[in-house]
Design a protein around this motif. Structure first.
Motif, PDB file in Angstrom:
ATOM      1  N   ARG A   1    -101.467 -15.426  43.938  1.00  0.00           N
ATOM      2  CA  ARG A   1    -100.659 -15.025  45.085  1.00  0.00           C
ATOM      3  C   ARG A   1    -101.331 -13.838  45.761  1.00  0.00           C
ATOM      4  N   PHE A   2    -101.045 -13.641  47.045  1.00  0.00           N
ATOM      5  CA  PHE A   2    -101.739 -12.664  47.853  1.00  0.00           C
ATOM      6  C   PHE A   2    -100.952 -11.366  48.009  1.00  0.00           C
ATOM      7  N   GLY A   3     -99.809 -11.280  47.368  1.00  0.00           N
ATOM      8  CA  GLY A   3     -99.006 -10.050  47.408  1.00  0.00           C
ATOM      9  C   GLY A   3     -97.907 -10.129  46.385  1.00  0.00           C
ATOM     10  N   THR A   4     -97.378  -8.992  45.993  1.00  0.00           N
ATOM     11  CA  THR A   4     -96.363  -8.991  44.932  1.00  0.00           C
ATOM     12  C   THR A   4     -95.092  -9.705  45.355  1.00  0.00           C
ATOM     13  N   ASP A   5     -94.831  -9.749  46.644  1.00  0.00           N
ATOM     14  CA  ASP A   5     -93.621 -10.422  47.121  1.00  0.00           C
ATOM     15  C   ASP A   5     -93.880 -11.868  47.526  1.00  0.00           C
TER      16      ASP A   5
ATOM     17  N   PRO B   1     -98.893 -17.015  30.442  1.00  0.00           N
ATOM     18  CA  PRO B   1     -97.475 -17.139  30.082  1.00  0.00           C
ATOM     19  C   PRO B   1     -96.570 -16.103  30.714  1.00  0.00           C
ATOM     20  N   ASP B   2     -97.108 -14.957  31.159  1.00  0.00           N
ATOM     21  CA  ASP B   2     -96.252 -13.929  31.741  1.00  0.00           C
ATOM     22  C   ASP B   2     -95.921 -14.203  33.208  1.00  0.00           C
ATOM     23  N   VAL B   3     -96.493 -15.279  33.768  1.00  0.00           N
ATOM     24  CA  VAL B   3     -96.227 -15.634  35.159  1.00  0.00           C
ATOM     25  C   VAL B   3     -95.186 -16.751  35.197  1.00  0.00           C
ATOM     26  N   THR B   4     -94.095 -16.520  35.902  1.00  0.00           N
ATOM     27  CA  THR B   4     -93.048 -17.527  36.063  1.00  0.00           C
ATOM     28  C   THR B   4     -93.248 -18.228  37.394  1.00  0.00           C
ATOM     29  N   LEU B   5     -93.577 -19.526  37.322  1.00  0.00           N
ATOM     30  CA  LEU B   5     -93.831 -20.300  38.534  1.00  0.00           C
ATOM     31  C   LEU B   5     -92.544 -20.740  39.212  1.00  0.00           C
ATOM     32  N   PHE B   6     -91.523 -20.979  38.403  1.00  0.00           N
ATOM     33  CA  PHE B   6     -90.279 -21.523  38.951  1.00  0.00           C
ATOM     34  C   PHE B   6     -89.170 -21.265  37.938  1.00  0.00           C
TER      35      PHE B   6
END
Length: 566
Positions: free
Chosen positions: A192-196, A260-265
């Protein structure tokens, strides 16, 4: 003397009621102990079904890349207009996809020609670009090869995108070369290109200058033309996939197994947000384009309790039904036994009447017919006119037809409830026995090849072949010599037997009804009684087979039936 007293109905009801209550308590206790395990098992099965559905939805999306692979296989030069038209059509049919891009493989020696072509397609200042350390767009540095974005659909915000070299990042450059060597579809890690900003997933389909693609790593790299990239916004993509499945009472979270620390959905009903990771959870995995995504399903205490309550309610209804049925049984047993005895006696009377009827048909009705034939023979010696003798000669024929009808009707009556022992049958032997019935007509019958065995009943199969051959003899064409062919051929786990003739054939309007009772193959013909094919159909059906006919009027008929292989 010892006196035995029977238990009164009231006492019996009380005993059964007490047993029912004890049984209900016992069953409810067992169900209460097992309710949790049963609920968890049902939830796990549901999560497996949901996972399969999501996997199928994702694979359906990836068919977009297969379509582009086919497009580039048919044309070495796909221009911008063709790409946009095809890509927009794919995006219209797959709204879960965000974007489709074409990224050609440009080696250093081809850069000048590529940029010249880009200036014609886009703008006079087109060139291969990259971002410097400050994020500004600058001309790409000299390197061995480039992977610039060239086509992009939809073309939203093209500035700073078209011409951007994806290979400027060393890690991505190495990844693209690795995908090209392996020759398989590959998905990128979530970025992703930004935290939001939502996470984006890129799925790369390598395109080669030849089809099918080369066999070795080095050959594939030499033949590489570029990549079609399917861009997915993770949250929208998975939301679309889960819209097609029912996940009531569950919270779902999807993670990349390598990150694993990234939640896609993630999704959860409002009343589960506080206890989303409380009661019951399970994890399933789907593999997409070489990456593994973990689906975590979570059920709250309330959802798990609702599952368990359903099990308890079902058990309660079962126990209650058993108790009620036992009480009703005791209350109505005497009446039921009396009704049963009465019904048994009535059945015996009906059976006796049927036996008497069969006897009447087989004996009492045949005897007068035999006498009629005898008197008709005696009357032949009387002085009769030629017309009288002609009418008298019709009596034996009509009696024979009536006897044949009686025999066929008896067969139909017997077949109604008859059951045959199914066994492996030597069909060659059956046909030989059948042919013995036809005397001189056997010369017109040809058996083509060996007839494989089938699972059936020898006597019934003899009757089937006899009826079909008899039909062929009845409906022969007097203008040509009759030929009847018997053959067989395998059809999967069944055998198809055919009886073909060169007789009169059957009109199209008659074919649909010839297996009905009292229906002849030709509605205007008086040969036959229209019973034989009904008998054949019942026998074949009871043996687990199918019966049919292929015919053309004036050219003959082929009756066929199938049976399981022996």
């Amino acid at each position: 003397m010892r006196v035995t007293r029977s238990v009164s109905p009231t006492v019996r009801y009380l005993i059964v009621g007490a047993i029912g209550i004890v049984l209900a308590v016992f069953v409810m206790q067992v169900l209460n102990r097992q309710a949790h395990e049963m609920a968890v098992a049902r939830i796990e099965r549901r999560t497996e079904q949901v996972t399969v559905s999501v996997q199928q939805s994702i694979e359906s999306t990836l068919h977009v890349l297969e379509s582009f692979q086919a497009l580039y296989a048919t044309s070495l030069n796909v221009d911008r207009k063709s790409f946009d038209t095809f890509a927009l059509q794919m995006l219209w049919t797959h709204p879960e996809a965000l974007r489709i891009q074409w990224v050609p493989y440009v080696v250093a020696g081809e850069r000048a020609d590529f940029e010249a072509a880009g200036r014609e397609d886009y703008a006079p200042d087109f060139q291969i670009v990259e971002r410097d350390d400050d994020g500004a767009v600058v001309r790409a540095a000299e390197r061995d090869a480039y992977f610039p974005i060239y086509f992009r659909a939809p073309m939203d915000n093209p500035e700073g995108v078209v011409g951007m070299d994806l290979g400027a990042d060393e890690a991505r450059y190495a990844m693209l070369l690795d995908i090209a060597r392996r020759g398989t579809v590959a998905a990128s890690p979530p970025t992703r290109f930004g935290t939001d900003e939502p996470y984006t997933i890129y799925i790369y389909q390598p395109i080669y200058a030849q089809s099918p693609q080369p066999a070795t790593d080095s050959e594939r790299l030499d033949a590489l033309r570029g990549f079609v990239i399917l861009v997915l916004q993770a949250s929208d993509f998975f939301a679309f996939a889960f819209n097609r499945v029912d996940i009531p009472g569950m919270a779902v979270a999807i993670h990349d197994a390598d990150v694993p620390d990234v939640t896609l959905f993630e999704t959860a009903p409002a009343d589960m947000r506080e206890s989303a990771f409380g009661a019951c959870s399970s994890t399933e995995s789907v593999v997409v384009a070489g990456r593994t995504w973990d689906l975590m399903f979570v059920v709250s205490e309330e959802g798990l309790w609702a599952e368990a309550q359903n099990s308890g309610l079902l058990g309660f209804l079962i126990v209650l039904s058993i108790t009620v049925m036992l009480v009703l049984y005791l209350r109505q047993r005497t009446q039921a036994e009396a009704a049963l005895h009465k019904y048994t006696r009535s059945l015996e009377e009906v059976n006796s009447e049927l036996l008497a009827f069969n006897h009447t048909i087989a004996h009492d009705l045949k005897s007068p017919l035999a006498i009629i034939v005898g008197y008709a023979d005696l009357l032949q010696d009387e002085n009769l006119t030629s017309n009288g003798r002609r009418m008298l000669s019709m009596i034996p024929k009509m009696v024979d037809a009536l006897l044949e009808m009686i025999e066929d009707l008896l067969k139909l009556a017997i077949l109604r409830d008859a059951k045959a022992k199914v066994e492996k049958v030597d069909v060659n032997a059956v046909v030989q026995r059948t042919l013995e019935r036809f005397g001189d007509s056997r010369d017109s019958i040809v058996i083509e090849g060996d007839l494989p065995p089938a699972m059936g009943h020898p006597q019934w199969m003899t009757e089937v072949f006899a009826n079909l051959i008899s039909n062929a003899l009845k409906y022969r064409d007097d203008q040509r010599d009759l030929r009847i062919y018997i053959r067989a051929k395998p059809e999967g786990d069944r055998v198809r037997y055919e009886v073909e003739d060169n007789g009169l054939g059957i009109a199209p309007e008659d074919k649909a009804r010839i297996f009905a009772l009292f229906t002849r193959p030709n509605s205007s013909d008086e040969r036959g009684l229209g019973i034989g094919l009904s008998i054949v159909q019942r026998m074949v059906t009871k043996l687990g087979g199918h019966l049919g006919v292929e015919s053309e009027l004036g050219k003959g008929s082929t009756f066929w039936f199938t049976l399981p292989k022996g």
